[in-house]
Scaffold this motif. Sequence first.
Motif, short mmCIF file in Angstrom:
data_model
loop_
_atom_site.label_atom_id
_atom_site.label_comp_id
_atom_site.label_asym_id
_atom_site.label_seq_id
_atom_site.Cartn_x
_atom_site.Cartn_y
_atom_site.Cartn_z
N THR A 1 0.86 -1.18 0.00
CA THR A 1 0.00 0.00 0.00
C THR A 1 0.90 1.23 0.00
O THR A 1 2.12 1.12 -0.10
CB THR A 1 -0.92 0.03 1.23
OG1 THR A 1 -0.10 0.04 2.42
CG2 THR A 1 -1.83 -1.18 1.28
N GLY B 1 0.99 5.79 1.27
CA GLY B 1 0.35 6.84 2.04
C GLY B 1 -0.82 7.46 1.32
O GLY B 1 -1.65 8.15 1.92
N GLN C 1 -2.73 5.47 -0.94
CA GLN C 1 -3.61 4.39 -1.38
C GLN C 1 -3.67 3.32 -0.30
O GLN C 1 -2.73 2.58 -0.07
CB GLN C 1 -3.08 3.78 -2.68
CG GLN C 1 -3.87 2.61 -3.22
CD GLN C 1 -5.31 2.96 -3.54
OE1 GLN C 1 -6.24 2.40 -2.99
NE2 GLN C 1 -5.49 3.92 -4.44
N TYR C 2 -4.83 3.25 0.38
CA TYR C 2 -4.96 2.30 1.49
C TYR C 2 -5.27 0.89 1.00
O TYR C 2 -5.06 -0.09 1.71
CB TYR C 2 -6.06 2.76 2.45
CG TYR C 2 -7.45 2.72 1.89
CD1 TYR C 2 -8.25 1.59 2.03
CD2 TYR C 2 -7.97 3.80 1.17
CE1 TYR C 2 -9.52 1.53 1.50
CE2 TYR C 2 -9.23 3.76 0.64
CZ TYR C 2 -10.01 2.63 0.80
OH TYR C 2 -11.26 2.59 0.26
N ARG C 3 -5.78 0.76 -0.23
CA ARG C 3 -6.11 -0.56 -0.74
C ARG C 3 -4.84 -1.24 -1.24
O ARG C 3 -4.03 -0.64 -1.93
CB ARG C 3 -7.12 -0.44 -1.88
CG ARG C 3 -8.43 0.18 -1.45
CD ARG C 3 -9.36 0.41 -2.64
NE ARG C 3 -9.87 -0.85 -3.17
CZ ARG C 3 -10.74 -0.91 -4.18
NH1 ARG C 3 -11.16 0.20 -4.76
NH2 ARG C 3 -11.18 -2.07 -4.62
#
Length: 306
Positions: free
Chosen positions: A180, A182, A184-186
């Motif tokens: 992942t 900072g 893009q959490y997916r």
Amino acid sequence: MGKVLVAMLAAMIAMPSMASAAVIRASETDGCRLELSGKIEAGDLTQLQALAKIFDLTGLSDSGEASNRDEEALCLDSPGGQYVEGRALAHFVHENGIATRLLPGAECYSACAVVFMAGRLVGGEEDYPSRTMHITAKLGFHAPYFNYSASETFSGDKVNETVILNNLLLADFIAFGSTTSGFQYRPMFPVSLITAMLSATPNEFEMVDSLDKAARWGIGLEGIAERGIVGLQGVQLACENFQAWAIDASALSENYGTQLKGSPVARGPDRRHSRPRHRHADDAAALPARRQRRRVTARDAARNSD
């Protein structure tokens, strides 16, 4: 992966294919800077590294913007091949922020699918996946496997060694796929995709054949017909779909369905050499999506593939 592990796995693991060796070359097609076609084998990474350097696709930008663009993609059309080389190609693509794309009619299976999912654009102030497929393309996943001969016999020590190597392989893949940022959490590979991929045997493919799967797994779509005003019901459906996909769940509304294969827009002329309309799956949330899981065998593929 460590050099010793790579060497051992390269001799033991494959994603089967009967196609010729991969060809990597410059592309004159809109949306593509480079093209990779054919079977993925050892040495393909060296080819890609050399060409990517020539076309200034390596290294990250010092500015806030991404160093590469979505239109400078690595376009793929491959039945797969050697997993270890595919994994190395995927790492290079992801590390250098290179987008990936499947043009109309392209096919990308197994090791190729791993490379496809690594597509990414990254800069000092942005970092997000950039992997796009036309709705007439075919994208299929399955697990790598050990390429032993059916006539081979094994000692207990050999079996134990194989189990250890398999565990190391899976650990490496899960760690890479869980990447992942900072921005893009997916993860690169959502858990549901990892599960589907590792559950598919060498003669099966988990196909990306619905809008639901594409959006859930963060895959952009091209070739979707434009729609008019959505309306209140469409807005509600979009919210439900988006919320489900954001948490790696299937779309909540089961009474609607949009297949990638057989879509009305898929019956038009081949537009491989024209710039297709691009819409990211998140932007298409208002389109219908159906919860679906379909396995196809190698016989269902249009040509021999992994």
